[in-house]
Design a protein around this motif. Structure first.
Motif, mmCIF file in Angstrom:
data_model
loop_
_atom_site.group_PDB
_atom_site.id
_atom_site.type_symbol
_atom_site.label_atom_id
_atom_site.label_comp_id
_atom_site.label_asym_id
_atom_site.label_seq_id
_atom_site.Cartn_x
_atom_site.Cartn_y
_atom_site.Cartn_z
ATOM 1 N N ALA A 226 -6.822 -2.670 7.492
ATOM 2 C CA ALA A 226 -7.392 -1.728 6.110
ATOM 3 C C ALA A 226 -7.472 -0.323 6.804
ATOM 4 N N ARG A 227 -7.902 -0.142 8.155
ATOM 5 C CA ARG A 227 -8.056 1.278 8.455
ATOM 6 C C ARG A 227 -6.766 1.974 8.696
ATOM 7 N N THR A 228 -5.990 1.202 9.094
ATOM 8 C CA THR A 228 -4.192 1.847 9.251
ATOM 9 C C THR A 228 -3.862 2.103 8.091
ATOM 10 N N ILE A 229 -3.986 1.373 7.152
ATOM 11 C CA ILE A 229 -3.590 1.593 5.481
ATOM 12 C C ILE A 229 -4.125 2.845 5.229
ATOM 13 N N ALA B 252 0.832 -1.166 0.013
ATOM 14 C CA ALA B 252 0.003 0.066 0.019
ATOM 15 C C ALA B 252 0.819 1.278 -0.026
ATOM 16 N N ALA B 253 2.021 1.213 0.677
ATOM 17 C CA ALA B 253 2.861 2.498 0.692
ATOM 18 C C ALA B 253 3.493 2.573 -0.439
ATOM 19 N N GLU B 254 3.714 1.596 -1.417
ATOM 20 C CA GLU B 254 4.311 1.782 -2.609
ATOM 21 C C GLU B 254 3.110 2.047 -3.715
ATOM 22 N N GLY B 255 1.913 2.268 -3.283
ATOM 23 C CA GLY B 255 0.697 2.671 -4.262
ATOM 24 C C GLY B 255 -0.067 1.704 -4.456
ATOM 25 N N ALA B 256 0.056 0.546 -4.388
ATOM 26 C CA ALA B 256 -0.828 -0.706 -4.763
ATOM 27 C C ALA B 256 -2.359 -0.478 -3.748
ATOM 28 N N PHE B 257 -3.343 -0.717 -4.463
ATOM 29 C CA PHE B 257 -4.597 -0.765 -3.606
ATOM 30 C C PHE B 257 -4.532 -2.356 -2.907
#
Length: 264
Positions: free
Chosen positions: A48-51, A28-33
């Motif tokens: 999911a909330r943390t992301i 997620a940090a790299e831009g992926a969903f």
């Protein structure tokens, strides 16, 4: 380094805690969903909330991959708003106390179902669409015991050997499609739960009074490696993120040992 994952969707199985959670957050940090998967909705929702609070994109897929019905539910949830580009098969169990003499046949079958067939179920549901689109990444999380089995946990070592073989066989089937298949053979993984248990083990054996003292002695006693410590979650997540990216296009059918040069 930009891993070019923006616009990609990843399903990480077993990502409501531990290594799966670390992988989900890294992607997620790299831009992926990232589709966060688990059997416990509250824990999966927390990840999911943390992301999303960190600015990433995340969805949920709740279900037990040990059954075809559960795999169907996870597939439907993961693909409801579009196809999955990256599949990280992380779900797995182990029991370090088991030996040849106290592991019944049904236990072997149960471990195989969880550690191997969960991956097969998701591959069969998600990879055909990757093949049609001409791009995809499939990553198995296995263990160094698949290549270097020990006397204990023979069932665990066998399932990880199967995971590595599965990844290689899938890569052969996917040749010239733009979809790659690889396996990450992990050594020790320092999760929060493992840190507590291993610290207590070290105290009981007189290996030190703090984790900093215990860790190198514990590694030397139980699983010697060339680095002298246990692998961190983020180190594994970094490797998986690279394999999930377009930058890894020339790597397929490989089992990458991420084990500190385990010499046991």
């Amino acid at each position: 380094m930009d891993l070019h994952l923006t616009g990609k969707k990843a399903l990480v199985t077993g990502s409501s805690n531990g290594l799966g959670e670390a992988i989900a957050k890294r992607l997620a940090a790299e831009g992926a969903f990232v589709v966060v998967h688990g059997r416990d909705r509250a824990r999966a929702e927390a990840v999911a909330r943390t992301i999303t609070q960190a600015g990433g994109g995340a969805g949920l897929a709740i279900g037990d991959l040990a059954t075809d019905e559960g795999a169907d539910s996870v597939h439907a949830a993961a693909t409801g708003d579009g196809p999955v580009d990256i599949l990280v098969n992380n779900v797995g169990v182990y029991d370090p106390g088991r030996t040849w003499t106290d592991t019944a046949s049904e236990d072997w079958a149960g471990f195989y179902n969880t550690n191997v067939l969960t991956s097969v179920r998701m591959i069969r549901r998600l990879v055909p669409a990757m093949r049609e689109r001409g791009w995809g990444r499939v990553i198995q999380i296995s263990s160094v015991t698949g290549e270097k089995p020990q006397a204990s946990q023979p069932h665990y070592a066998a399932t990880n050997g199967a995971r590595n073989s599965l990844a290689a066989a899938l890569a052969r089937d996917l040749k010239h499609t733009g979809v790659t298949s690889n396996s990450v053979a992990a050594g020790g993984i320092l999760t929060a739960d493992a840190l507590d248990k291993l610290t207590q083990l070290g105290l009981q054996n007189g290996w030190g009074h703090s984790w900093e003292e215990i860790e190198p002695r514990l590694v030397e006693e139980l699983a010697p490696n060339a680095v002298g410590r246990i692998g961190r979650l983020e180190e594994y997540a970094d490797v998986v993120a690279f394999l999930a990216s377009p930058l890894s296009a020339y790597i397929t059918g490989a089992t990458l040992a991420v084990d500190g040069g385990w010499a046991a």
